[in-house]
Motif scaffolding. Structure first.
Motif, PDB file in Angstrom:
ATOM      1  N   GLU A  22      24.910 -22.444 -19.173  1.00 52.22           N
ATOM      2  CA  GLU A  22      25.345 -21.987 -17.845  1.00 52.22           C
ATOM      3  C   GLU A  22      25.368 -20.465 -17.775  1.00 52.22           C
ATOM      4  N   ARG A  25      21.811 -19.497 -17.042  1.00 56.26           N
ATOM      5  CA  ARG A  25      21.459 -19.763 -15.638  1.00 56.26           C
ATOM      6  C   ARG A  25      21.989 -18.663 -14.716  1.00 56.26           C
ATOM      7  N   LEU A  50      14.000 -23.493 -18.208  1.00 55.07           N
ATOM      8  CA  LEU A  50      14.364 -22.225 -17.568  1.00 55.07           C
ATOM      9  C   LEU A  50      13.410 -21.107 -17.964  1.00 55.07           C
TER      10      LEU A  50
END
Length: 240
Positions: A22, A25, A50
């Motif tokens: 996270e 991100r 990602l």
């Protein structure tokens, strides 16, 4: 990306899942350049996805935080992925950690104590020491701690190898803050809350998105006066 936000170079350990993923991100969403590490990058499907979505801004590298040889290998790779000649890291997030559940008094094995100390204390301390020359003056080192490392808050025999290692990691944070103070580098011990991850387990109260957003705000607002402090994800000080 906010107009006021200047892209940073960030290294995140333990980035294959949970809070670490996270962080990656949200850092990418802010426009930062991220080096994400995992013990087994080939298995880190979400992280590699990602990387495909953010070519040139996310680099995935192997790292076993408990192994100093792995630290040295990471340092050798850094010049290849840091953007610009002589570029340095603006933020190091020591997130990788281990929690052995189910420990009971009288039955805590040496192997779990050793693993917890290597991964949660010795590893982040030695990695920060190794990466020091690659940190920019004024950078931030964020050590992901836990309220379970607070001696003042102990109310039972809970996760002893984890709790002991996080208390020791808090001392490592204070010492690193002293060692890096001349360069204006801020070192923080951060409690992310009880987060809904594999480590957080059943009953966790805070979504990873909420915790990381709060932690990044705390990191962004940190000054030299905060270095060596023990703070939660909402910026509140915690008792040692």
């Amino acid at each position: 990306m906010s107009p006021a936000h200047r892209p940073r170079r960030v290294l995140v350990t333990g980035a294959s899942r949970g809070i670490g993923l996270e962080f990656v991100r949200q850092l990418l969403a802010r426009g930062d350049h991220v080096i994400a590490t995992a013990r087994h990058p080939g298995r880190a499907q979400a992280l590699n996805h990602l990387a495909g979505e953010h070519p040139g801004r996310l680099h995935v590298l192997p790292l076993d935080v408990a192994d100093p040889k792995s630290h040295a290998e990471l340092v050798r790779e850094l010049p290849l992925v840091l953007d610009g000649d002589g570029a340095r890291l603006n933020l190091l997030i020591n997130n990788a950690g281990v929690l052995h559940s189910g420990e009971r008094f009288g039955h805590v094995p040496l192997a779990q104590m050793d693993d917890s100390l290597r991964t949660n204390v010795t590893g982040p301390f030695l990695l920060t020491q190794t990466l020091a020359e690659h940190l920019a003056d004024g950078a931030v080192v964020a050590n992901l701690s836990s309220i379970l490392g607070s001696i003042a808050r102990v109310d039972g025999f809970h996760t002893p190898s984890y709790a002991i290692s996080k208390a020791a990691q808090n001392m490592a944070t204070v010492l690193l803050a002293q060692g890096l103070s001349e360069r204006g580098i801020v070192v923080l011990a951060l409690h992310p809350g009880w987060v809904q991850t594999d480590m957080g387990g059943d009953g966790a109260q805070i979504a990873a998105e909420q915790s990381v957003a709060g932690l990044l705000k705390v990191i962004g607002n940190a000054t030299q006066a905060d270095s060596g402090h023990y703070i939660d994800w909402q910026g509140a000080p915690l008792p040692w």
